[in-house]
Design a protein around this motif. Structure first.
Motif, PDB file in Angstrom:
ATOM      1  N   ARG A 186       0.830  -1.207   0.000  1.00 27.01           N
ATOM      2  CA  ARG A 186       0.000   0.000   0.000  1.00 27.01           C
ATOM      3  C   ARG A 186       0.870   1.265   0.000  1.00 27.01           C
ATOM      4  O   ARG A 186       2.042   1.230   0.374  1.00 27.01           O
ATOM      5  CB  ARG A 186      -0.903   0.037   1.239  1.00 27.01           C
ATOM      6  N   ASN A 187       0.278   2.367  -0.390  1.00 31.37           N
ATOM      7  CA  ASN A 187       0.990   3.633  -0.452  1.00 31.37           C
ATOM      8  C   ASN A 187       1.501   4.047   0.927  1.00 31.37           C
ATOM      9  O   ASN A 187       0.716   4.128   1.879  1.00 31.37           O
ATOM     10  CB  ASN A 187       0.056   4.716  -1.008  1.00 31.37           C
ATOM     11  N   ARG A 188       2.798   4.267   1.036  1.00 29.46           N
ATOM     12  CA  ARG A 188       3.452   4.708   2.281  1.00 29.46           C
ATOM     13  C   ARG A 188       3.062   3.830   3.468  1.00 29.46           C
ATOM     14  O   ARG A 188       2.942   4.297   4.604  1.00 29.46           O
ATOM     15  CB  ARG A 188       3.114   6.172   2.570  1.00 29.46           C
ATOM     16  N   GLN A 189       2.875   2.545   3.220  1.00 27.70           N
ATOM     17  CA  GLN A 189       2.338   1.653   4.253  1.00 27.70           C
ATOM     18  C   GLN A 189       3.205   1.572   5.500  1.00 27.70           C
ATOM     19  O   GLN A 189       2.697   1.667   6.623  1.00 27.70           O
ATOM     20  CB  GLN A 189       2.140   0.243   3.681  1.00 27.70           C
ATOM     21  N   VAL A 190       4.511   1.357   5.329  1.00 33.54           N
ATOM     22  CA  VAL A 190       5.384   1.191   6.491  1.00 33.54           C
ATOM     23  C   VAL A 190       5.379   2.443   7.357  1.00 33.54           C
ATOM     24  O   VAL A 190       5.261   2.371   8.588  1.00 33.54           O
ATOM     25  CB  VAL A 190       6.819   0.845   6.047  1.00 33.54           C
ATOM     26  N   ARG A 191       5.477   3.601   6.731  1.00 36.83           N
ATOM     27  CA  ARG A 191       5.459   4.847   7.489  1.00 36.83           C
ATOM     28  C   ARG A 191       4.131   5.022   8.241  1.00 36.83           C
ATOM     29  O   ARG A 191       4.106   5.450   9.394  1.00 36.83           O
ATOM     30  CB  ARG A 191       5.703   6.039   6.553  1.00 36.83           C
ATOM     31  N   ARG A 192       3.041   4.678   7.577  1.00 39.30           N
ATOM     32  CA  ARG A 192       1.725   4.827   8.219  1.00 39.30           C
ATOM     33  C   ARG A 192       1.555   3.833   9.368  1.00 39.30           C
ATOM     34  O   ARG A 192       0.902   4.145  10.372  1.00 39.30           O
ATOM     35  CB  ARG A 192       0.615   4.656   7.193  1.00 39.30           C
ATOM     36  N   MET A 193       2.127   2.648   9.238  1.00 46.17           N
ATOM     37  CA  MET A 193       2.039   1.660  10.307  1.00 46.17           C
ATOM     38  C   MET A 193       2.757   2.155  11.568  1.00 46.17           C
ATOM     39  O   MET A 193       2.242   2.034  12.685  1.00 46.17           O
ATOM     40  CB  MET A 193       2.626   0.323   9.846  1.00 46.17           C
ATOM     41  N   PHE A 194       3.948   2.710  11.381  1.00 45.53           N
ATOM     42  CA  PHE A 194       4.678   3.224  12.547  1.00 45.53           C
ATOM     43  C   PHE A 194       4.017   4.486  13.109  1.00 45.53           C
ATOM     44  O   PHE A 194       4.015   4.704  14.322  1.00 45.53           O
ATOM     45  CB  PHE A 194       6.141   3.487  12.181  1.00 45.53           C
ATOM     46  N   ASP A 195       3.449   5.309  12.240  1.00 45.60           N
ATOM     47  CA  ASP A 195       2.700   6.470  12.729  1.00 45.60           C
ATOM     48  C   ASP A 195       1.545   6.023  13.619  1.00 45.60           C
ATOM     49  O   ASP A 195       1.241   6.656  14.634  1.00 45.60           O
ATOM     50  CB  ASP A 195       2.141   7.289  11.551  1.00 45.60           C
ATOM     51  N   ALA A 196       0.903   4.915  13.217  1.00 42.03           N
ATOM     52  CA  ALA A 196      -0.274   4.426  13.943  1.00 42.03           C
ATOM     53  C   ALA A 196       0.052   3.980  15.365  1.00 42.03           C
ATOM     54  O   ALA A 196      -0.811   4.018  16.240  1.00 42.03           O
ATOM     55  CB  ALA A 196      -0.918   3.283  13.178  1.00 42.03           C
ATOM     56  N   ILE A 197       1.318   3.562  15.604  1.00 41.38           N
ATOM     57  CA  ILE A 197       1.684   3.150  16.966  1.00 41.38           C
ATOM     58  C   ILE A 197       2.453   4.250  17.693  1.00 41.38           C
ATOM     59  O   ILE A 197       2.990   4.031  18.787  1.00 41.38           O
ATOM     60  CB  ILE A 197       2.495   1.840  16.963  1.00 41.38           C
ATOM     61  N   GLY A 198       2.519   5.429  17.080  1.00 41.54           N
ATOM     62  CA  GLY A 198       3.133   6.571  17.752  1.00 41.54           C
ATOM     63  C   GLY A 198       4.641   6.655  17.673  1.00 41.54           C
ATOM     64  O   GLY A 198       5.273   7.308  18.508  1.00 41.54           O
ATOM     65  N   HIS A 199       5.237   6.009  16.659  1.00 39.50           N
ATOM     66  CA  HIS A 199       6.692   6.055  16.492  1.00 39.50           C
ATOM     67  C   HIS A 199       7.029   6.386  15.038  1.00 39.50           C
ATOM     68  O   HIS A 199       7.311   5.475  14.229  1.00 39.50           O
ATOM     69  CB  HIS A 199       7.327   4.723  16.906  1.00 39.50           C
ATOM     70  N   PRO A 200       6.999   7.653  14.672  1.00 41.79           N
ATOM     71  CA  PRO A 200       7.219   8.077  13.287  1.00 41.79           C
ATOM     72  C   PRO A 200       8.576   7.621  12.741  1.00 41.79           C
ATOM     73  O   PRO A 200       9.570   7.567  13.476  1.00 41.79           O
ATOM     74  CB  PRO A 200       7.161   9.607  13.364  1.00 41.79           C
ATOM     75  N   VAL A 201       8.591   7.310  11.462  1.00 35.62           N
ATOM     76  CA  VAL A 201       9.812   6.878  10.788  1.00 35.62           C
ATOM     77  C   VAL A 201      10.708   8.078  10.508  1.00 35.62           C
ATOM     78  O   VAL A 201      10.272   9.083   9.950  1.00 35.62           O
ATOM     79  CB  VAL A 201       9.480   6.162   9.459  1.00 35.62           C
ATOM     80  N   LEU A 202      11.964   7.966  10.875  1.00 34.84           N
ATOM     81  CA  LEU A 202      12.949   9.006  10.596  1.00 34.84           C
ATOM     82  C   LEU A 202      13.756   8.666   9.340  1.00 34.84           C
ATOM     83  O   LEU A 202      14.189   9.558   8.617  1.00 34.84           O
ATOM     84  CB  LEU A 202      13.896   9.156  11.788  1.00 34.84           C
ATOM     85  N   LYS A 203      13.951   7.373   9.111  1.00 36.50           N
ATOM     86  CA  LYS A 203      14.708   6.917   7.950  1.00 36.50           C
ATOM     87  C   LYS A 203      14.234   5.513   7.595  1.00 36.50           C
ATOM     88  O   LYS A 203      13.987   4.700   8.490  1.00 36.50           O
ATOM     89  CB  LYS A 203      16.216   6.907   8.277  1.00 36.50           C
ATOM     90  N   LEU A 204      14.099   5.238   6.290  1.00 34.71           N
ATOM     91  CA  LEU A 204      13.540   3.950   5.883  1.00 34.71           C
ATOM     92  C   LEU A 204      14.285   3.383   4.674  1.00 34.71           C
ATOM     93  O   LEU A 204      14.590   4.108   3.726  1.00 34.71           O
ATOM     94  CB  LEU A 204      12.056   4.113   5.541  1.00 34.71           C
ATOM     95  N   LYS A 205      14.523   2.071   4.736  1.00 39.33           N
ATOM     96  CA  LYS A 205      15.239   1.388   3.654  1.00 39.33           C
ATOM     97  C   LYS A 205      14.608   0.017   3.417  1.00 39.33           C
ATOM     98  O   LYS A 205      14.296  -0.697   4.370  1.00 39.33           O
ATOM     99  CB  LYS A 205      16.710   1.223   4.040  1.00 39.33           C
ATOM    100  N   ARG A 206      14.385  -0.336   2.137  1.00 41.11           N
ATOM    101  CA  ARG A 206      13.916  -1.681   1.822  1.00 41.11           C
ATOM    102  C   ARG A 206      15.136  -2.539   1.535  1.00 41.11           C
ATOM    103  O   ARG A 206      15.803  -2.364   0.521  1.00 41.11           O
ATOM    104  CB  ARG A 206      12.965  -1.667   0.624  1.00 41.11           C
ATOM    105  N   GLU A 207      15.403  -3.480   2.437  1.00 41.27           N
ATOM    106  CA  GLU A 207      16.602  -4.302   2.363  1.00 41.27           C
ATOM    107  C   GLU A 207      16.450  -5.505   1.434  1.00 41.27           C
ATOM    108  O   GLU A 207      17.423  -5.974   0.848  1.00 41.27           O
ATOM    109  CB  GLU A 207      16.967  -4.816   3.765  1.00 41.27           C
ATOM    110  N   ARG A 208      15.215  -6.022   1.320  1.00 42.87           N
ATOM    111  CA  ARG A 208      15.036  -7.237   0.530  1.00 42.87           C
ATOM    112  C   ARG A 208      13.664  -7.237  -0.123  1.00 42.87           C
ATOM    113  O   ARG A 208      12.695  -6.725   0.432  1.00 42.87           O
ATOM    114  CB  ARG A 208      15.200  -8.474   1.426  1.00 42.87           C
ATOM    115  N   TYR A 209      13.602  -7.805  -1.326  1.00 42.44           N
ATOM    116  CA  TYR A 209      12.343  -7.977  -2.049  1.00 42.44           C
ATOM    117  C   TYR A 209      12.316  -9.431  -2.503  1.00 42.44           C
ATOM    118  O   TYR A 209      13.054  -9.815  -3.409  1.00 42.44           O
ATOM    119  CB  TYR A 209      12.289  -7.042  -3.256  1.00 42.44           C
TER     120      TYR A 209
END
Length: 243
Positions: A186-209
Motif C-alpha cells: 500500500r501507499n506509504r504503508q510502512v510509514r503509516r504503520m509506525f505512525d499508527a503506533i506513535g513512532h514516526p519513521v525518521l529513515k527507511l530502507k527496503r533491504e530485501r524484495y
C-alpha cells in the motif's frame, strides 16, 4: 493482458499518448481487425500491426536498482526531479518501476518492461515478502511491536500480519532500529504503520524484495536479474494463487 496503447508504447513505436491517437485513427490492427477503442487489452499471442507493420515485441529485461533517497519512483517527473529510470541511460527498452518506494525511502526497487511480470508481483494476492529496516522515533514497547505483528488499522483497512524485530535502540537519542517484513504494497504503508503506533519513521530502507537483496551494490547502482532470479519471484508471487 495489457492495454493496447501500453504495448505499443513499450515496443518503442510511439509514446502512449501518440499510441492512443494511432488507435483512434484506425491505424492499428489486432489479429487482422482494425481496433479503434482505447480499452482493448492484448496478450503475448495477439498479432498487432501499426500502419500495416507487424509489431515486434521487446525482449523482456529485469533489473534491480538500489534506489537512493531523494529519487522519484517513476519514469518522469513534472518538477524535474531525478527518477529511477535516470539510472539506466543506456537501456534501449522502455522500462518502468514495479510498484514504488517513497521519495525519501531507499533500497531494493525492480524495473522491467514485462507488464505481466510486474502485474503479477503487484497483485494483492502476491506473497512476495518485502523487508524494511526503519529508524523510528522513540522505543516501541513489546505490545506496540505485537500490534504491528497482528495488523494495524489504517484508513484503508487493517494491514495483514507482519514480522517485526527490534534490532537496536539508542536511549541517548531516543531512537530505535526496527525490521518489518510485510507482503502488502500500500501507499506509504510502512510509514503509516509506525505512525499508527506513535513512532514516526525518521529513515527507511527496503533491504530485501523476495529473494533479492542489496548485497554488492551501492546506492544508485543496479544489476540485471538472472533468469533464475526472475523465476524465483514468479514462483513466490504465484504461491497463494496455487493453494
Amino acid at each position: 493482458m495489457e492495454r493496447l496503447q501500453k504495448v505499443i508504447a513499450h515496443a518503442g513505436i510511439a509514446s502512449r499518448r501518440k499510441a492512443e491517437e494511432l488507435i483512434l485513427d484506425g491505424r492499428v490492427k489486432v489479429n487482422g481487425s482494425v481496433v479503434k477503442e482505447l480499452g482493448v487489452k492484448v496478450g503475448s499471442s495477439d498479432k498487432i500491426e501499426v500502419n500495416g507493420i507487424p509489431l515486434e515485441g521487446e525482449e523482456p529485461v529485469y533489473f534491480l536498482l538500489y534506489k537512493p533517497r531523494g529519487v522519484i519512483s517513476s519514469v518522469s517527473d513534472d518538477k524535474g526531479r531525478k527518477v529511477v529510470t535516470d539510472y539506466f541511460p543506456h537501456i534501449e527498452q522502455r522500462i518502468y518501476p514495479v510498484g514504488r518506494l517513497d521519495y525519501d525511502t531507499s533500497g531494493v526497487m525492480l524495473l522491467t518492461n514485462d507488464g505481466e511480470f510486474a502485474n503479477l508481483l503487484m497483485h494483492p494476492s502476491s506473497e512476495v515478502e518485502k523487508v524494511y529496516v526503519a529508524k523510528v522515533k522513540g522505543v516501541p514497547s513489546k505490545e506496540k511491536l505485537r500490534t504491528l505483528e497482528r495488523g494495524v488499522l489504517l484508513e484503508d483497512g487493517k494491514t495483514a500480519p507482519a514480522k517485526v524485530k527490534l534490532l537496536s535502540l539508542d536511549k541517548k537519542n531516543e531512537t530505535s532500529i526496527v525490521e518489518l517484513i510485510i507482503h502488502e504494497g500500500r501507499n506509504r504503508q510502512v510509514r503509516r504503520m509506525f505512525d499508527a503506533i506513535g513512532h514516526p519513521v525518521l529513515k527507511l530502507k527496503r533491504e530485501r524484495y523476495g529473494t533479492l537483496n542489496l548485497h554488492g551494490l551501492n546506492a544508485g547502482e543496479s544489476k540485471e536479474l538472472t533468469p533464475h532470479e526472475v523465476k524465483q519471484l514468479r514462483v513466490l508471487a504465484m504461491k497463494k494463487r496455487n493453494k
